[in-house]
Scaffold this motif. Sequence first.
Motif, PDB file in Angstrom:
ATOM      1  N   THR A 121      43.252  50.646  26.599  1.00 26.78           N
ATOM      2  CA  THR A 121      43.019  49.629  27.485  1.00 26.78           C
ATOM      3  C   THR A 121      43.109  48.185  26.775  1.00 26.78           C
ATOM      4  O   THR A 121      42.769  47.417  27.533  1.00 26.78           O
ATOM      5  CB  THR A 121      41.425  49.959  27.854  1.00 26.78           C
ATOM      6  OG1 THR A 121      40.625  49.856  26.770  1.00 26.78           O
ATOM      7  CG2 THR A 121      41.084  51.295  28.833  1.00 26.78           C
ATOM      8  N   SER A 122      43.899  48.367  25.624  1.00 30.34           N
ATOM      9  CA  SER A 122      44.128  46.987  25.018  1.00 30.34           C
ATOM     10  C   SER A 122      45.391  47.241  24.117  1.00 30.34           C
ATOM     11  O   SER A 122      45.729  48.424  23.772  1.00 30.34           O
ATOM     12  CB  SER A 122      43.107  46.280  24.673  1.00 30.34           C
ATOM     13  OG  SER A 122      42.744  46.938  23.159  1.00 30.34           O
ATOM     14  N   GLN A 144      45.504  47.466  30.661  1.00 28.25           N
ATOM     15  CA  GLN A 144      44.462  46.586  30.604  1.00 28.25           C
ATOM     16  C   GLN A 144      43.678  46.549  31.682  1.00 28.25           C
ATOM     17  O   GLN A 144      44.141  46.759  32.804  1.00 28.25           O
ATOM     18  CB  GLN A 144      44.952  45.069  30.046  1.00 28.25           C
ATOM     19  CG  GLN A 144      45.577  44.917  28.714  1.00 28.25           C
ATOM     20  CD  GLN A 144      45.923  43.473  28.780  1.00 28.25           C
ATOM     21  OE1 GLN A 144      46.099  42.548  29.692  1.00 28.25           O
ATOM     22  NE2 GLN A 144      46.097  43.326  27.461  1.00 28.25           N
ATOM     23  N   TYR A 250      38.170  45.501  24.153  1.00 29.84           N
ATOM     24  CA  TYR A 250      38.704  44.543  24.987  1.00 29.84           C
ATOM     25  C   TYR A 250      37.639  43.479  25.396  1.00 29.84           C
ATOM     26  O   TYR A 250      37.821  42.589  25.091  1.00 29.84           O
ATOM     27  CB  TYR A 250      39.325  45.164  26.272  1.00 29.84           C
ATOM     28  CG  TYR A 250      39.937  44.122  26.989  1.00 29.84           C
ATOM     29  CD1 TYR A 250      41.201  43.812  26.993  1.00 29.84           C
ATOM     30  CD2 TYR A 250      39.378  43.619  28.409  1.00 29.84           C
ATOM     31  CE1 TYR A 250      41.892  42.931  27.922  1.00 29.84           C
ATOM     32  CE2 TYR A 250      39.933  43.158  29.204  1.00 29.84           C
ATOM     33  CZ  TYR A 250      41.404  42.688  29.017  1.00 29.84           C
ATOM     34  OH  TYR A 250      41.923  41.683  29.860  1.00 29.84           O
ATOM     35  N   ALA A 275      41.525  39.501  25.361  1.00 30.60           N
ATOM     36  CA  ALA A 275      41.020  39.484  26.953  1.00 30.60           C
ATOM     37  C   ALA A 275      40.742  37.859  27.060  1.00 30.60           C
ATOM     38  O   ALA A 275      40.962  37.378  28.099  1.00 30.60           O
ATOM     39  CB  ALA A 275      39.508  40.133  26.807  1.00 30.60           C
TER      40      ALA A 275
END
Length: 343
Positions: A121-122, A144, A250, A275
């Motif tokens: 997710t990042s 993301q 994140y 982020a």
Amino acid sequence: MTEVHVLVPDGIDDPCRPSGGNVYDRRVCDGLVALGWSVHEYAVAGQWPLPDAQARLAVGAALALVPDDEVVLIDGLVASVVPEVLKPEADRLRLVVLLHMPRDEACEVAALSAASAIVATSNWTRRWLLDHYTLPEDRVYVVQPGVDMADLASGSLSGGRLLCVGSITPAKGHDLVLEALATVDDLAWRCVFAGSLKLDVEFVDGLRRQAEDLGLADRVCFTGPLRGAELERAYAEADALVLASRAETYGMVVTEALARGLPVVATNVGGVPEALGHADGSRPGLLVAPGDPQALAQALRRWLGDPRERARLRVAARSRRLALSNWGQASRELAAVLSEVAG
């Protein structure tokens, strides 16, 4: 119509247990449906990521229901701790692990090795995985989180309405926030801690005692988890988000704050800088070393005590707000990964 089977932890929609991972799972599943995918969801009961034998059997039973050669998206909270369940299915199914937070354990790398693809997710998480585990680079993707655009928070003249959003656990560093706030008690501020109070009751009790001992009990508020209109109100009434996490892949609350034009005071850890991003070369917030309450206090004093700095950061946050990606984009990116695995 494209088809995917999704295994998520039981309680994904429990309002008493909100988490970034649960929100991500729900939003991308809904997004896939909106894109025309057929999504078959299996909520697996268990105390994840510490499953008992029955929970492990439940994962195996869910996978057994999936026809051969189908794509299966599995939340990493489940997948990372059941490699012995995933490995026998790896040749029959196309397994995709959605990894929110690496665990740095041998069982996790075994589980990930059984997957056709891993979705981090990042970018920070992807780099971490490739640095720590022996995984093929072309099997590790990044999608993301998205964020919903919201109305701009009006902000107060003093900037003293501080907000912390996140489950009240040691990982989120609320004890560091209290310690930092105690050193700026000569300035005008109030701090709202919004997050679950039930995940670590002993830690929460310790925070309440800490606030009393530091003389801050009347200036901080523990609301419990907020959702919907209550959470919107908390953001709307805030001046800045404070995030003192000790670990973060994140930090979805960062972009949620930026979506309202709120600057962020946060620890420079994991994917938080990613982020936070930049606005015309300027950070829309202040980053400090993790685990350092003195550095956090200095950043808070800078925010609270310097009107020019507040104005600069608010301009940067409002600029960054316009560049944020939404959940529709996240769902499209995930759909592209799943299609590649299926094809």
